[in-house]
Design an enzyme around this catalytic site. Structure first.
Site, PDB file in Angstrom:
ATOM      1  N   SER A  39       1.156   6.714  -2.292  1.00 10.68           N
ATOM      2  CA  SER A  39       0.121   5.848  -2.875  1.00 10.68           C
ATOM      3  C   SER A  39      -1.232   6.512  -2.579  1.00 10.68           C
ATOM      4  O   SER A  39      -2.058   5.998  -1.846  1.00 10.68           O
ATOM      5  CB  SER A  39       0.198   4.450  -2.265  1.00 10.68           C
ATOM      6  OG  SER A  39       0.020   4.489  -0.869  1.00 10.68           O
ATOM      7  N   HIS A 159       6.788   2.627  -1.873  1.00 11.31           N
ATOM      8  CA  HIS A 159       7.560   3.216  -0.773  1.00 11.31           C
ATOM      9  C   HIS A 159       9.006   2.725  -0.710  1.00 11.31           C
ATOM     10  O   HIS A 159       9.744   3.082   0.205  1.00 11.31           O
ATOM     11  CB  HIS A 159       6.892   2.927   0.580  1.00 11.31           C
ATOM     12  CG  HIS A 159       5.583   3.627   0.743  1.00 11.31           C
ATOM     13  ND1 HIS A 159       4.716   3.347   1.770  1.00 11.31           N
ATOM     14  CD2 HIS A 159       4.978   4.594   0.011  1.00 11.31           C
ATOM     15  CE1 HIS A 159       3.637   4.111   1.662  1.00 11.31           C
ATOM     16  NE2 HIS A 159       3.773   4.868   0.596  1.00 11.31           N
ATOM     17  N   GLU A 168       3.162  -2.600   2.666  1.00 11.67           N
ATOM     18  CA  GLU A 168       3.479  -2.546   4.102  1.00 11.67           C
ATOM     19  C   GLU A 168       3.259  -3.886   4.787  1.00 11.67           C
ATOM     20  O   GLU A 168       2.201  -4.492   4.646  1.00 11.67           O
ATOM     21  CB  GLU A 168       2.593  -1.499   4.801  1.00 11.67           C
ATOM     22  CG  GLU A 168       2.774  -0.119   4.224  1.00 11.67           C
ATOM     23  CD  GLU A 168       1.773   0.901   4.762  1.00 11.67           C
ATOM     24  OE1 GLU A 168       1.197   0.677   5.851  1.00 11.67           O
ATOM     25  OE2 GLU A 168       1.569   1.903   4.069  1.00 11.67           O
ATOM     26  N   GLU A 211       9.087   4.669   4.986  1.00  8.51           N
ATOM     27  CA  GLU A 211       8.478   4.702   6.328  1.00  8.51           C
ATOM     28  C   GLU A 211       9.378   4.063   7.385  1.00  8.51           C
ATOM     29  O   GLU A 211       8.918   3.687   8.459  1.00  8.51           O
ATOM     30  CB  GLU A 211       7.099   4.031   6.288  1.00  8.51           C
ATOM     31  CG  GLU A 211       6.136   4.782   5.364  1.00  8.51           C
ATOM     32  CD  GLU A 211       4.702   4.301   5.460  1.00  8.51           C
ATOM     33  OE1 GLU A 211       4.441   3.264   6.101  1.00  8.51           O
ATOM     34  OE2 GLU A 211       3.835   4.984   4.885  1.00  8.51           O
ATOM     35  N   ASP A 246      -0.697  -4.012   4.451  1.00 10.30           N
ATOM     36  CA  ASP A 246      -1.340  -3.058   3.541  1.00 10.30           C
ATOM     37  C   ASP A 246      -0.728  -3.245   2.152  1.00 10.30           C
ATOM     38  O   ASP A 246       0.330  -2.685   1.858  1.00 10.30           O
ATOM     39  CB  ASP A 246      -1.133  -1.611   4.011  1.00 10.30           C
ATOM     40  CG  ASP A 246      -1.753  -0.609   3.036  1.00 10.30           C
ATOM     41  OD1 ASP A 246      -2.457  -1.055   2.100  1.00 10.30           O
ATOM     42  OD2 ASP A 246      -1.543   0.608   3.211  1.00 10.30           O
ATOM     43  N   GLU A 293      -5.414  -4.169   4.945  1.00 14.63           N
ATOM     44  CA  GLU A 293      -5.845  -2.842   4.475  1.00 14.63           C
ATOM     45  C   GLU A 293      -5.735  -2.769   2.951  1.00 14.63           C
ATOM     46  O   GLU A 293      -4.749  -3.245   2.378  1.00 14.63           O
ATOM     47  CB  GLU A 293      -4.924  -1.796   5.128  1.00 14.63           C
ATOM     48  CG  GLU A 293      -5.161  -0.375   4.667  1.00 14.63           C
ATOM     49  CD  GLU A 293      -4.127   0.584   5.280  1.00 14.63           C
ATOM     50  OE1 GLU A 293      -3.700   0.368   6.430  1.00 14.63           O
ATOM     51  OE2 GLU A 293      -3.747   1.540   4.594  1.00 14.63           O
ATOM     52  N   ASP A 318      -8.704   2.246   2.966  1.00 14.87           N
ATOM     53  CA  ASP A 318      -7.878   3.460   2.942  1.00 14.87           C
ATOM     54  C   ASP A 318      -8.239   4.245   1.674  1.00 14.87           C
ATOM     55  O   ASP A 318      -9.110   5.119   1.714  1.00 14.87           O
ATOM     56  CB  ASP A 318      -6.396   3.051   2.991  1.00 14.87           C
ATOM     57  CG  ASP A 318      -5.434   4.207   2.762  1.00 14.87           C
ATOM     58  OD1 ASP A 318      -5.872   5.365   2.729  1.00 14.87           O
ATOM     59  OD2 ASP A 318      -4.218   3.969   2.601  1.00 14.87           O
ATOM     60  N   LYS A 343      -6.831   9.262   7.793  1.00 12.83           N
ATOM     61  CA  LYS A 343      -5.676  10.110   7.456  1.00 12.83           C
ATOM     62  C   LYS A 343      -6.226  11.527   7.337  1.00 12.83           C
ATOM     63  O   LYS A 343      -7.056  11.797   6.445  1.00 12.83           O
ATOM     64  CB  LYS A 343      -5.088   9.699   6.108  1.00 12.83           C
ATOM     65  CG  LYS A 343      -4.316   8.384   6.088  1.00 12.83           C
ATOM     66  CD  LYS A 343      -4.005   7.991   4.647  1.00 12.83           C
ATOM     67  CE  LYS A 343      -2.978   6.890   4.538  1.00 12.83           C
ATOM     68  NZ  LYS A 343      -2.943   6.309   3.168  1.00 12.83           N
ATOM     69  N   HIS A 371      -0.440   7.779   9.661  1.00  8.88           N
ATOM     70  CA  HIS A 371       0.461   8.810   9.117  1.00  8.88           C
ATOM     71  C   HIS A 371       0.395   8.753   7.592  1.00  8.88           C
ATOM     72  O   HIS A 371      -0.383   7.972   7.026  1.00  8.88           O
ATOM     73  CB  HIS A 371       1.892   8.503   9.585  1.00  8.88           C
ATOM     74  CG  HIS A 371       2.405   7.203   9.037  1.00  8.88           C
ATOM     75  ND1 HIS A 371       3.727   6.912   8.857  1.00  8.88           N
ATOM     76  CD2 HIS A 371       1.731   6.087   8.588  1.00  8.88           C
ATOM     77  CE1 HIS A 371       3.878   5.714   8.335  1.00  8.88           C
ATOM     78  NE2 HIS A 371       2.681   5.190   8.171  1.00  8.88           N
ATOM     79  N   LYS A 394      -0.998   3.461  12.906  1.00  8.18           N
ATOM     80  CA  LYS A 394       0.263   3.106  12.231  1.00  8.18           C
ATOM     81  C   LYS A 394       1.017   4.385  11.923  1.00  8.18           C
ATOM     82  O   LYS A 394       0.439   5.369  11.434  1.00  8.18           O
ATOM     83  CB  LYS A 394       0.020   2.267  10.967  1.00  8.18           C
ATOM     84  CG  LYS A 394      -0.751   2.936   9.843  1.00  8.18           C
ATOM     85  CD  LYS A 394      -0.689   2.084   8.572  1.00  8.18           C
ATOM     86  CE  LYS A 394      -1.331   2.793   7.397  1.00  8.18           C
ATOM     87  NZ  LYS A 394      -1.172   2.099   6.127  1.00  8.18           N
TER      88      LYS A 394
HETATM   89  C1  PEP Z   1      -0.941   4.014   3.092  1.00  6.45           C
HETATM   90  O1  PEP Z   1      -1.207   3.641   1.942  1.00  6.45           O
HETATM   91  O2  PEP Z   1      -1.591   3.576   4.040  1.00  6.45           O
HETATM   92  C2  PEP Z   1       0.127   5.006   3.314  1.00  6.45           C
HETATM   93  C3  PEP Z   1       0.439   5.420   4.547  1.00  6.45           C
HETATM   94  O3  PEP Z   1       0.807   5.420   2.214  1.00  6.45           O
HETATM   95  P1  PEP Z   1       0.685   6.861   1.526  1.00  6.45           P
HETATM   96  O4  PEP Z   1       0.825   7.888   2.584  1.00  6.45           O
HETATM   97  O5  PEP Z   1       1.798   6.857   0.519  1.00  6.45           O
HETATM   98  O6  PEP Z   1      -0.670   6.881   0.884  1.00  6.45           O
HETATM   99 MG    MG Z   2      -2.930   2.254   2.902  1.00  4.87          MG
END
Ligand code: PEP
Ligand code: MG
Length: 439
Positions: A39, A159, A168, A211, A246, A293, A318, A343, A371, A394
């Site tokens: 995503s 996911h 999530e 995940e 999330d 999130e 994010d 990230k 992650h 996370k």
């Molecule tokens: C997220 O959206 O927070 C996530 C971990 O997903 P992705 O790595 O697929 O963006």
């Molecule tokens: Mg996210």
């Protein structure tokens, strides 16, 4: 000194190619593996893919590997950089070598692998653990903070294959007294949750998503949160364990400004931004949710700002922020959120990610390390989270090697700090603002 830089193609947790980098110095060979999202935010730094028909579905990373081998590596060796003292200079030099604002030329996956491996080389040259090296790099002082793990135990969105739009559903043992205890509680709830799913939906429903969280046939967020509440109550942890969500809503945002919670099975369930805000407010009132999130899409600034006016919990950007100082600045000026997801591959270098975190801290925001859904056995972010004292991270469920490698590393760090007699505090209920913890 950097003696050699090598790169190669390896696989990530989804069986998709990713970049491995090795940086050789007089202190040894230092490796890094690069993660990858599903995503993905549209403002993220560019991940280079080969797009060769018939080879890994076009997802090979041969170009990124060659960019490390033939361009970045030789240039770093020629300049004689020392990773012990020059991580920031190395990252800046490679950014300039790329020459684009989003690393589209050499690829953020190539550049990040080099940056992470150089950070490891720097720590080894200094003879200190990686978390200590990153802590110095970020100028963090005070007691060490062990974070609250936000465990993604129910997977939806892009996911998993169920019909839940929200990506999530996380549990967070804020009432534990140590990281190790938080993992024990999390693991117990995870296994109780499996039993609850088995009881309600049968054995075929106990499969897991990208995940490591379960992906039962639920559609509505309330169904998922009820399952979580049951598992937590059955374990006797209702006081200690809170929830985070999330929705990753950019995935179900429609061009006309509305959101479609039925996007996964093409049975439209269209909500206006006002309807969606109401849904979140209902969930916040009914469940012990402490973190939300990406409740709104990456450019739906207006709705973010409206919701943030009264949002009582941590509101994390994010896709909205993509670990980018400029996006954080935009969000600050619009008062859009109060927390930054970090990230490393969204921005593409370790020091830019640290700069974004420092800027977010300077605004009085929280920082939540993450992650990617496509992960590797690299545990870099465990050290990064301790180094930056962010108070929470996370890394998926307490299940699947690429997820637990980070959690296991964190238990090692906690034990190591305690054995060395260093002050090491579990963030607990202070996960948003761990600097408020008193010794
Ligand atoms: C997220 O959206 O927070 C996530 C971990 O997903 P992705 O790595 O697929 O963006
Ligand atoms: Mg996210």
């Amino acid at each position: 000194m950097i003696i050699a830089v090598r790169a190669s193609q390896r696989l990530d947790s989804r069986g998709i190619p990713t970049v491995q980098v090795e940086v050789e110095t007089e202190f040894g060979i230092h490796r890094a593996l690069v993660p990858s999202g599903a995503s993905t935010g549209k403002h993220e730094a560019v991940e280079l893919r080969d797009k060769v028909d018939g080879v890994y579905g076009g997802k090979g990373v041969g170009k990124a590997v060659r960019n490390v081998q033939e361009i970045i590596g030789p240039a770093l060796v020629k300049r004689g950089f020392n990773p012990q003292t020059q991580l920031r200079d190395i990252d800046r030099f490679v950014r300039d070598l790329d020459g684009t604002p989003n690393k589209a030329n050499l690829g953020a996956n190539a550049i990040l692998g080099v940056s992470m491996a150089c950070a490891r080389a720097g720590a080894a040259s200094s003879g200190i653990p990686l978390y200590e090296f990153l802590r110095k790099e970020a100028g963090i002082e005070g007691p060490y903070v062990m974070l609250v793990p936000f465990l993604n135990v129910l997977n939806g969105g892009v996911h998993s294959g169920n019909t839940m739009a929200f990506q999530e559903m996380m549990i967070a043992a804020v009432g534990a007294t140590s990281f190790e205890e938080a993992m024990r509680m999390g693991s117990e709830v995870y296994h109780r949750l499996k039993q609850a799913i088995l009881d309600r939906y049968g054995a075929p429903a106990t499969g897991i998503g990208d995940e490591g969280g379960f992906a039962p046939p639920v559609t509505l967020p309330e169904q998922a949160l009820d399952l979580l509440a049951t598992a937590v109550a059955d374990c006797g942890y209702s006081e200690q364990v809170k929830f985070g969500i999330d929705p990753a809503s950019s995935e179900f945002f429609r061009g006309d400004g509305s959101y479609d919670l039925g996007f996964k099975d093409k049975s439209p369930n269209i909500l206006s931004p006002a309807d969606l805000q109401q849904l979140y407010n209902r969930l916040l009132a009914e469940y012990p949710i402490v973190l939300l999130e990406d409740p709104f899409a990456e450019d739906d600034w207006h709705t973010w700002a409206a919701f943030n006016k009264t949002c009582p919990v941590e509101l994390v950007g994010d896709d909205l922020l993509v670990t980018n100082v400029e996006r954080v600045r935009m969000a600050d000026s619009r008062k859009a959120c109060n927390s930054m997801l970090l990230k490393v591959n969204q921005i593409g270098t370790v020091t830019e990610a640290i700069e974004a975190a420092s800027f977010a801290f300077s605004l009085g925001w929280s920082v939540f390390v993450s992650h990617r859904s496509g992960e590797t056995t690299d545990d870099f972010i465990a050290d990064l989270t301790v180094g930056l004292s962010t108070g929470h991270l996370k890394s998926g469920a307490p299940c699947r090697g690429e997820r637990v490698v980070k959690y296991n590393r964190l238990v090692d760090i906690e034990s190591e700090l305690k054995a060395a007699g260093k002050t090491c505090l579990y963030a607990g209920a202070h996960f948003r603002f761990p600097s408020e913890l008193s010794v």
